[in-house]
Each structure stands twice: as C-alpha cells, then as structure tokens.
Design a protein around this motif. Structure first.
Motif, PDB file in Angstrom:
ATOM      1  N   ALA A 214      20.747   2.870 -46.774  1.00  0.00           N
ATOM      2  CA  ALA A 214      21.197   3.457 -45.509  1.00  0.00           C
ATOM      3  C   ALA A 214      22.712   3.523 -45.516  1.00  0.00           C
ATOM      4  CB  ALA A 214      20.711   2.615 -44.326  1.00  0.00           C
ATOM      5  N   CYS A 215      23.259   4.365 -44.650  1.00  0.00           N
ATOM      6  CA  CYS A 215      24.712   4.409 -44.495  1.00  0.00           C
ATOM      7  C   CYS A 215      25.086   4.720 -43.057  1.00  0.00           C
ATOM      8  CB  CYS A 215      25.354   5.422 -45.449  1.00  0.00           C
ATOM      9  SG  CYS A 215      25.135   7.154 -44.989  1.00  0.00           S
ATOM     10  N   ILE A 216      26.280   4.314 -42.688  1.00  0.00           N
ATOM     11  CA  ILE A 216      26.889   4.675 -41.412  1.00  0.00           C
ATOM     12  C   ILE A 216      28.199   5.353 -41.750  1.00  0.00           C
ATOM     13  CG2 ILE A 216      27.970   3.783 -39.306  1.00  0.00           C
ATOM     14  CD1 ILE A 216      25.993   1.447 -39.402  1.00  0.00           C
ATOM     15  N   TRP A 217      28.493   6.469 -41.087  1.00  0.00           N
ATOM     16  CA  TRP A 217      29.759   7.154 -41.355  1.00  0.00           C
ATOM     17  C   TRP A 217      30.502   7.389 -40.043  1.00  0.00           C
ATOM     18  CZ3 TRP A 217      30.387  12.075 -39.254  1.00  0.00           C
ATOM     19  CH2 TRP A 217      29.219  12.712 -38.815  1.00  0.00           C
ATOM     20  N   LEU A 218      31.799   7.092 -40.057  1.00  0.00           N
ATOM     21  CA  LEU A 218      32.623   7.230 -38.860  1.00  0.00           C
ATOM     22  C   LEU A 218      33.890   8.012 -39.195  1.00  0.00           C
ATOM     23  CD1 LEU A 218      32.261   3.593 -37.480  1.00  0.00           C
ATOM     24  CD2 LEU A 218      31.339   5.668 -36.418  1.00  0.00           C
ATOM     25  N   SER A 219      34.067   9.141 -38.527  1.00  0.00           N
ATOM     26  CA  SER A 219      35.250   9.973 -38.745  1.00  0.00           C
ATOM     27  C   SER A 219      36.442   9.425 -37.965  1.00  0.00           C
ATOM     28  CB  SER A 219      34.965  11.409 -38.297  1.00  0.00           C
ATOM     29  OG  SER A 219      34.829  11.452 -36.874  1.00  0.00           O
ATOM     30  N   ARG A 220      37.633   9.952 -38.264  1.00  0.00           N
ATOM     31  CA  ARG A 220      38.829   9.565 -37.499  1.00  0.00           C
ATOM     32  C   ARG A 220      38.637   9.910 -36.032  1.00  0.00           C
ATOM     33  NH1 ARG A 220      41.402   5.701 -38.726  1.00  0.00           N
ATOM     34  NH2 ARG A 220      42.909   6.331 -37.162  1.00  0.00           N
ATOM     35  N   ASN A 221      38.016  11.035 -35.760  1.00  0.00           N
ATOM     36  CA  ASN A 221      37.780  11.447 -34.380  1.00  0.00           C
ATOM     37  C   ASN A 221      36.854  10.468 -33.664  1.00  0.00           C
ATOM     38  OD1 ASN A 221      38.025  13.475 -32.192  1.00  0.00           O
ATOM     39  ND2 ASN A 221      35.825  13.719 -32.542  1.00  0.00           N
ATOM     40  N   ASP A 222      35.804  10.013 -34.380  1.00  0.00           N
ATOM     41  CA  ASP A 222      34.898   9.008 -33.803  1.00  0.00           C
ATOM     42  C   ASP A 222      35.670   7.741 -33.437  1.00  0.00           C
ATOM     43  OD1 ASP A 222      32.722  10.686 -34.241  1.00  0.00           O
ATOM     44  OD2 ASP A 222      32.253   9.779 -36.182  1.00  0.00           O
ATOM     45  N   LEU A 223      36.484   7.266 -34.373  1.00  0.00           N
ATOM     46  CA  LEU A 223      37.243   6.027 -34.164  1.00  0.00           C
ATOM     47  C   LEU A 223      38.223   6.182 -33.007  1.00  0.00           C
ATOM     48  CD1 LEU A 223      37.922   5.140 -37.909  1.00  0.00           C
ATOM     49  CD2 LEU A 223      36.232   4.089 -36.408  1.00  0.00           C
ATOM     50  N   ASN A 224      38.886   7.330 -32.951  1.00  0.00           N
ATOM     51  CA  ASN A 224      39.851   7.568 -31.878  1.00  0.00           C
ATOM     52  C   ASN A 224      39.170   7.661 -30.516  1.00  0.00           C
ATOM     53  OD1 ASN A 224      42.007   7.594 -33.661  1.00  0.00           O
ATOM     54  ND2 ASN A 224      41.933   9.804 -33.967  1.00  0.00           N
ATOM     55  N   THR A 225      37.997   8.242 -30.493  1.00  0.00           N
ATOM     56  CA  THR A 225      37.249   8.377 -29.239  1.00  0.00           C
ATOM     57  C   THR A 225      36.991   7.019 -28.599  1.00  0.00           C
ATOM     58  OG1 THR A 225      36.164  10.415 -29.951  1.00  0.00           O
ATOM     59  CG2 THR A 225      35.063   9.154 -28.218  1.00  0.00           C
ATOM     60  N   PHE A 226      36.737   6.015 -29.438  1.00  0.00           N
ATOM     61  CA  PHE A 226      36.443   4.671 -28.939  1.00  0.00           C
ATOM     62  C   PHE A 226      37.648   3.733 -29.060  1.00  0.00           C
ATOM     63  CE2 PHE A 226      32.345   6.563 -29.871  1.00  0.00           C
ATOM     64  CZ  PHE A 226      31.604   6.217 -28.753  1.00  0.00           C
ATOM     65  N   LYS A 227      38.852   4.337 -29.189  1.00  0.00           N
ATOM     66  CA  LYS A 227      40.111   3.572 -29.219  1.00  0.00           C
ATOM     67  C   LYS A 227      40.046   2.421 -30.230  1.00  0.00           C
ATOM     68  CE  LYS A 227      41.301   4.682 -24.425  1.00  0.00           C
ATOM     69  NZ  LYS A 227      40.181   5.623 -24.224  1.00  0.00           N
ATOM     70  N   HIS A 228      39.664   2.767 -31.452  1.00  0.00           N
ATOM     71  CA  HIS A 228      39.466   1.790 -32.521  1.00  0.00           C
ATOM     72  C   HIS A 228      40.690   0.922 -32.774  1.00  0.00           C
ATOM     73  CE1 HIS A 228      39.645   0.681 -36.874  1.00  0.00           C
ATOM     74  NE2 HIS A 228      38.418   0.282 -36.625  1.00  0.00           N
ATOM     75  N   GLN A 229      40.463  -0.379 -32.885  1.00  0.00           N
ATOM     76  CA  GLN A 229      41.495  -1.347 -33.247  1.00  0.00           C
ATOM     77  C   GLN A 229      41.081  -2.041 -34.548  1.00  0.00           C
ATOM     78  OE1 GLN A 229      44.368  -1.811 -31.344  1.00  0.00           O
ATOM     79  NE2 GLN A 229      43.573  -0.072 -30.148  1.00  0.00           N
ATOM     80  N   ILE A 230      42.059  -2.648 -35.254  1.00  0.00           N
ATOM     81  CA  ILE A 230      41.748  -3.376 -36.491  1.00  0.00           C
ATOM     82  C   ILE A 230      40.650  -4.404 -36.229  1.00  0.00           C
ATOM     83  CG2 ILE A 230      42.636  -5.035 -38.177  1.00  0.00           C
ATOM     84  CD1 ILE A 230      45.319  -3.665 -38.023  1.00  0.00           C
ATOM     85  N   GLY A 231      39.615  -4.376 -37.046  1.00  0.00           N
ATOM     86  CA  GLY A 231      38.532  -5.340 -36.934  1.00  0.00           C
ATOM     87  C   GLY A 231      37.343  -4.869 -36.119  1.00  0.00           C
ATOM     88  N   ASP A 232      37.478  -3.721 -35.427  1.00  0.00           N
ATOM     89  CA  ASP A 232      36.378  -3.266 -34.563  1.00  0.00           C
ATOM     90  C   ASP A 232      35.107  -2.940 -35.334  1.00  0.00           C
ATOM     91  OD1 ASP A 232      37.742  -3.592 -32.217  1.00  0.00           O
ATOM     92  OD2 ASP A 232      38.068  -1.467 -31.815  1.00  0.00           O
ATOM     93  N   THR A 233      35.228  -2.475 -36.581  1.00  0.00           N
ATOM     94  CA  THR A 233      34.023  -2.124 -37.348  1.00  0.00           C
ATOM     95  C   THR A 233      33.536  -3.283 -38.228  1.00  0.00           C
ATOM     96  OG1 THR A 233      35.376  -1.156 -39.116  1.00  0.00           O
ATOM     97  CG2 THR A 233      34.585   0.332 -37.388  1.00  0.00           C
ATOM     98  N   GLU A 234      34.164  -4.445 -38.084  1.00  0.00           N
ATOM     99  CA  GLU A 234      33.758  -5.626 -38.854  1.00  0.00           C
ATOM    100  C   GLU A 234      32.280  -5.928 -38.600  1.00  0.00           C
ATOM    101  OE1 GLU A 234      34.584  -8.807 -41.484  1.00  0.00           O
ATOM    102  OE2 GLU A 234      36.045  -7.365 -40.756  1.00  0.00           O
ATOM    103  N   GLY A 235      31.498  -5.998 -39.655  1.00  0.00           N
ATOM    104  CA  GLY A 235      30.087  -6.344 -39.539  1.00  0.00           C
ATOM    105  C   GLY A 235      29.144  -5.168 -39.344  1.00  0.00           C
ATOM    106  N   PHE A 236      29.681  -3.964 -39.057  1.00  0.00           N
ATOM    107  CA  PHE A 236      28.807  -2.811 -38.832  1.00  0.00           C
ATOM    108  C   PHE A 236      27.919  -2.530 -40.051  1.00  0.00           C
ATOM    109  CE2 PHE A 236      31.102  -0.165 -35.316  1.00  0.00           C
ATOM    110  CZ  PHE A 236      31.224  -1.302 -34.534  1.00  0.00           C
ATOM    111  N   VAL A 237      28.482  -2.731 -41.244  1.00  0.00           N
ATOM    112  CA  VAL A 237      27.760  -2.406 -42.472  1.00  0.00           C
ATOM    113  C   VAL A 237      26.503  -3.253 -42.643  1.00  0.00           C
ATOM    114  CG1 VAL A 237      29.080  -4.031 -43.912  1.00  0.00           C
ATOM    115  CG2 VAL A 237      28.059  -1.995 -44.951  1.00  0.00           C
TER     116      VAL A 237
END
Length: 340
Positions: free
Chosen positions: A238-261
């Motif tokens: 399986a995979c999850i993919w997140l574009s820059r636009n996706d990250l910006n939409t949710f105001k991504h900060q360092i560490g926010d995607t930690e553990g998603f994988v």
C-alpha cells in the motif's frame, strides 16, 4: 548487557577527558530517537560536569519540545553561522542516530570540515562515512538504548539523572512504536525499567508524545487515509501520497506526517507500506514493512536511501504521479517476494 568493544570505550573516555569543545548532533528531520539521544547524552554529560553543545540540521516536531532543555538545541537551518562556529571549534563531535554524512543534508559540508574527532553512536546497518570511534550495533532497539549502554559502561548509570532518563526513554519508546516492534530483546525492557526508576512517568511521556497533536495534523491523517491511500492486495502493499498542495491545505508542520506510513500495515495482509510526500525538487519516500521484506534494500536500489530492514527512507527525484506509477511497477516486479 551489550558488550561494547572495550578499546573503543577506553578511547572514548580518553577523548572526553581531553576535550574542551564537545558538540552533539543528529540527522536531518530528527525524530524522537534522535532528539531523545542528543538530550539524553547532553544531560548525562552535564551531570558528570562535562560541558557540551547540541546542534541539529533543522527543526524537530513540536511534540518533542517539552523535553528538558530542548530549547537549547541550535538548528543549522535557523542559525548557520552559529552552528558553523560550533563545529569549526569543536574537538569532539558525537554523531547520533545516523551513519553517513549525507543524512545531515545541508549541514554535511560543515560537519565534514570540522577538525573534531568524530564519534558514531548508532543502530543503523553498514556505516557509510568515516568515524574515529564507531559504536554501531544494529541489534538494539534504538540509538537511545545504545546511548544508555555507552553512558553506563563509560561512567556508570549514576550519572543518568531524571532529565537524561526521560529523554532516553522517549527515544526508545518512539523508535519502537510504544514497544510494539524492534524490541524483542530482554535488555531493552530492562533499560526502560532502569529509566523509569529514575522518575520517568510512563503515562505522562506517552501523553506528551502521542496526545499532543494539532487539529490540522489529525485532519491531515484522516484525509491521507480516506483520499490518498492506495492498496494493492495482490502485492500485499500500500502507499499514501501527499502533494505540496495537500500539505499546505492542512498547514503542515515538521513532524505532522510522523507515523502515517505505519497505518496501512494495520490492514490485513499488507506487509509493505510507503509514504510519498512532495518536497521542492524531489519526493520524500518513507518505507515500512512487516516480516522479511527488506525495505532498506528496496530503498537503496530505487530511492538512493537506506535504513533498517523494516524501516527505511529515501528520495525520488521525479514528480508525484511518476513516483506512484514507478512504485506500482516496482511492487509488481517484487510481488513474489512480497507474497512469500
């Protein structure tokens, strides 16, 4: 107890006694193990009366900011001149939780030029860069566990105070997913018990790390699983993919995607999961597996990366659509291995 080479320990003790400018550093995008190891060693040295400074290539997640003296860590991304001065004047440099200079990214050239004697303390396989003292053991759960072993065998565990203990415990806890993987050694739990005996309150650390996320991060996680996860049951991947636009939409900060994988690995039958996050000029690739599929080899072959057998990272120098398409081709190519 892990039996660390005595000649290395003696050389390290000698270097510590003769050094005046000690710097402790770790890899780019430092995680809980990286920051916990840096702070754990810093506080143990401080208890012993040894002065040291801490630097990282860039910032770290907010959910680690509560750790004692985390605010004293100097980030190269924010203060290049300050870090350059510290590294150029250092005579002893501790490199924790990374085994190659490329892992510090923009800070690599400054690190390589430092005249300091370099000490590696790490649990990743096959060190890639030269170190004067190399303490590298892949069987330990985390670098934080190995830092504990080094401190205990050089100076004795009495110099591990509460500040050091809570930092090291956090490192071990986060790198084992709250003791759910890479922790089948009895010694790992014995060390965790010794750290708890120093005053660490497990429930508090658990809450501060795992119940301390922003609303945006939680919404990003939901979006990732609902809209950006692809599952390939025929390849057990399986995979999850997140574009820059996706990250910006949710105001991504360092560490926010930690553990998603890790989330796709909770799906029945899935043994291989990848997280693609779009950066400027490349796609960051995080890889995880269960069982015998070696994601470090996979990452080295296709993403110029590496890591552990079941946890690795790398980069894809292409667009997101191309990266996902390539991944689909690669898992088809490795389908027999994934299904075995």
């Amino acid at each position: 107890m892990l039996q660390i080479d005595k000649s290395q320990l003696n050389e390290l003790k000698k270097a510590l006694s003769s050094s005046k400018n000690i710097v402790i550093t770790t890899h780019h995008n430092p995680d809980g193990d990286a920051i916990g190891s840096v702070l754990g060693l810093y506080h143990a040295f401080r208890e012993k009366g040894i002065d040291s400074r801490m630097v990282t290539p860039n910032g770290f997640p907010d959910f680690l900011g509560w750790l004692p003296d985390a605010d004293k860590i100097v980030h190269y991304s924010r203060d290049k001149k300050g870090v350059e001065d510290l590294l150029s004047n250092a005579d002893l440099l501790f490199c924790l939780d990374f085994n190659g200079f490329k892992r510090v990214e923009d800070m690599a050239e400054v690190l390589e030029k430092s005249p300091a004697k370099r000490v590696l303390i790490d649990h990743h396989p096959e060190p890639e860069s030269p170190f004067h003292i190399s303490i590298s053991y892949t069987e330990v759960s985390s670098t934080a566990e190995l830092v504990y072993e080094v401190i205990e065998q050089v100076y004795g565990e009495s110099i591990i105070n509460y500040e050091s203990a809570v930092s090291l415990y956090t490192g071990i806890m986060t790198d084992t997913g709250s003791f759910s993987y890479a922790c089948s050694r009895e010694r790992t739990f014995a060390i965790a018990g010794k750290l708890i005996a120093k005053g660490v309150i497990v429930e508090d650390v658990q809450g501060l790390v795992y119940n301390n996320f922003s609303e945006n991060r939680m919404r990003l996680l939901g979006f990732s699983l609902a809209e950006r996860m692809k599952v390939y049951p025929e390849h057990r991947a399986a995979c999850i993919w997140l574009s820059r636009n996706d990250l910006n939409t949710f105001k991504h900060q360092i560490g926010d995607t930690e553990g998603f994988v890790n989330y796709p690995l909770s799906i029945k039958g899935i043994v291989f999961s990848v997280l693609f996050t779009e950066n400027e000029g490349f796609v960051k690739v995080s890889l995880r597996s269960r069982g015998n599929f070696p994601v470090n080899t996979f990452s080295k072959l296709y993403y110029q990366g590496g890591g552990h057998k079941n946890a690795a990272g790398g980069k894809a120098f292409m667009g997101m659509d191309e990266a996902v398409k390539q991944f689909e081709e690669l898992i088809a190519k490795h389908s027999i291995e994934l299904n075995s």
